[in-house]
Scaffold this motif. Structure first.
Motif, short mmCIF file in Angstrom:
data_model
loop_
_atom_site.label_atom_id
_atom_site.label_comp_id
_atom_site.label_asym_id
_atom_site.label_seq_id
_atom_site.Cartn_x
_atom_site.Cartn_y
_atom_site.Cartn_z
N UNK A 179 0.82 -1.22 0.00
CA UNK A 179 0.00 0.00 0.00
C UNK A 179 0.85 1.27 0.00
N UNK A 180 1.92 1.27 0.77
CA UNK A 180 2.70 2.51 0.81
C UNK A 180 3.58 2.66 -0.44
N UNK A 181 3.94 1.56 -1.08
CA UNK A 181 4.69 1.65 -2.34
C UNK A 181 3.78 2.14 -3.46
N UNK A 191 5.72 -3.94 -7.38
CA UNK A 191 5.71 -3.91 -5.92
C UNK A 191 5.58 -5.33 -5.36
N UNK A 192 4.70 -6.12 -5.96
CA UNK A 192 4.49 -7.51 -5.49
C UNK A 192 5.77 -8.32 -5.65
N UNK A 263 -5.20 1.88 2.92
CA UNK A 263 -4.56 1.05 3.94
C UNK A 263 -5.38 -0.19 4.15
N UNK A 264 -4.70 -1.29 4.41
CA UNK A 264 -5.37 -2.56 4.66
C UNK A 264 -5.49 -2.71 6.17
N UNK A 290 4.59 3.65 7.03
CA UNK A 290 5.43 3.52 5.84
C UNK A 290 6.03 2.11 5.80
N UNK A 291 6.34 1.66 4.58
CA UNK A 291 7.03 0.39 4.39
C UNK A 291 6.25 -0.77 4.97
N UNK A 292 6.97 -1.74 5.51
CA UNK A 292 6.30 -2.96 5.98
C UNK A 292 5.98 -2.89 7.47
#
Lengths: 339, 339
Positions: A179-181, A191-192, A263-264, A290-292
């Motif tokens: 999501x943030x990417x 991204x995946x 956002x999930x 942000x990020x993971x």
């Protein structure tokens, strides 16, 4: 000053992928540290989906290799022999549902269990009940937010009689990263693939994208014609996922025009659980993610007006393996006699 | 379905102030919950600075009262008798250094210890070493950030061989509360009195304001002529603290003119520890802190670019007592035989 060994924890490891290999590395590199604390982790067996390596003699290092179906029998044998004598920790670092039978048998023999992946807990409800039936002998901190102390905190809060009213979270490191990417304008398919190469995803990334890793019955990020029944992981990554780039880009842009981000998010209340993509203000706590990074907000009597917030890296083989190792060590009191 | 009791934890409680009384309340109200988990907490003694109430027979409820110095002797007697037989948890909810002798004796007799207050750990270094000499038998989560899982997280990270490089925190709920109330233009003396009435401070608020509750050798918020040697807690609250209102107001205003706020921050690195008031940007993570919330950022190999962040209420008798109760329950495996 040498410390005498107070606890010896025999371990059988199932699963030698990214997490399992990191775990073995951590166990070996931490030996001097654990020795100082009077703890010794003894790896008596290491298995994958096809075979099992059993240490005949942990001192000489002599090993025997067993192929399936004999391998599974050997795990049960170790559980039967060691479970009620020295004790045994069955560590599941596989990302499958296939180990549930072994894990349940291990529980029956009084063994302890440490899980890297939540799959064994999310199959049949009877399996879940059996696995957690002796709650002090199972640890699964790494199944939520990698090494973040989420389960430990929830367990502590419940044990102290502080009723939890709700938990709001962004719990999938993978989906948080995706999501943030996307927010930064990158293509969904890129991204995946990057997420997979960084070890942020399950072996088949659709396990994450389908939402099944967060909870059952939630909206999937891919249609059924790109699902596991229709194509292999390889085909999905090479051609399938790129078909989703355009629609995802439009969704991100639409949110952005309203000052929002995607956002999930998962929200658990006593009345039920909601999981899915939400548009959230860019400057909210979850929108700032942000990020993971994972974020978990726990609301209870003690944490009513300001929740207990736990935030940090929620994915990665190293972090997950470190969490599993901490779980194993947390079981040490069950392997220790009163002085 | 009734669950058989797997662990009985005999407890002697020292200290019956705000935290101790909340703890007793929680222990009683959680009995049905703990029974479901197969755990029973058995309060065999309750003491304060002058006397000790001992349960002669936990089933009949018959008790005996002992006055000091006999009371301390009775605690040692319980530790000697129970320490290596049934086991005993000595729970220290006093806010004093006076219990160190009893706690050390209890450790010698194989007892477990749960601390609500960090004082016993911050006296002589030999005392600290003795108290933590069997690290699995001591819990002190509530001594940092009340019930926040700070110690548990640091312990887990260290145990998994993930080296911690630094910890940055706003750890005093009291000083966090005081600083954000000052930011809102309130008088220092009013803020201190309100903090005390809310149970955010030690019995003598100067324990917090002097910085000694966070670390040794840090700047105090009051001059020595208002210190414990010069006046009583009562005089300090009634007339002393108001003398500081003006200078504190000026300090807050000076920071505000630069877009900053005052925060009481602690940073620990391998090279040392820095504690004190810092001017921080209003929109930084620590600058955004409100009320008595604590924030701890832990940086390690696994949490390098994005730290593990733990945030939430870091003070309050209820929250602290809940943390102590969770600590006691966390010791249950030492009171349990292998099945």
């Amino acid at each position: 000053m040498p410390t005498s060994v107070k606890s010896v924890l025999p371990v059988v490891l199932l699963g030698c992928g990214g997490v399992g290999r990191h775990l073995l590395h951590h166990i070996v590199s931490c030996r001097p540290l654990h020795a100082k604390q009077g703890v010794a982790i003894q790896v008596v067996g290491v298995g994958d989906s096809s075979s099992l390596l059993v240490a005949d003699d942990v001192h000489s290092g002599h090993c025997q290799l067993f192929k399936n179906p004999e391998a599974s029998g050997k795990v049960i044998e170790a559980a039967t022999t060691l479970g009620r004598s020295t004790g045994l920790v069955l560590v599941d670092c596989s990302a499958t549902y296939d180990t549930v039978g072994l894990l349940k048998a291990a529980v029956d023999h009084g063994c302890c269990i440490a899980l890297a992946n939540k799959k064994p807990l999310t199959g049949a409800y009877e399996d879940f009940e059996k696995l957690v039936s002796n709650f002090r002998r199972i640890r699964f901190e790494s199944t939520v937010g990698a090494g973040l102390p989420v389960i430990a905190s929830v367990t502590r809060i419940i044990a102290s009689g502080d009723p939890i009213s709700r938990i709001v979270s962004s719990l999938s490191g993978t989906l948080g990263y995706v999501m943030s990417e996307l927010e930064d304008g990158k293509k969904f398919s890129e991204v995946v693939k990057t997420a997979k190469s960084l070890g942020y995803t399950e072996p088949d990334p659709r396990d994450d994208l389908g939402g099944m890793d967060v909870a059952r019955k939630v909206g999937s990020l891919y249609p059924s014609e790109l699902g596991p029944d229709a194509m292999s992981t390889k085909d999905f990554l090479e051609s399938g996922v790129a078909q989703l780039d355009k629609s995802m880009e439009e969704r991100v842009k639409a949110a952005s025009l309203k000052g929002n981000v995607l956002r999930y998010v998962c929200e658990i209340r006593s009345t039920g659980c909601q999981v899915g993509i939400r548009e959230l203000p860019k400057n909210s706590a979850l929108g700032r993610l942000r990020g993971s990074d994972n974020v978990v907000e726990i609301y209870s009597r003690c944490y009513e007006s300001s929740p207990l917030v736990i935030q940090g890296a929620g994915a990665g083989n190293d972090t997950t393996a470190a969490g599993v190792l901490a779980d194993i060590l947390d079981l040490q009191d069950l392997f220790q006699k009163m002085a």
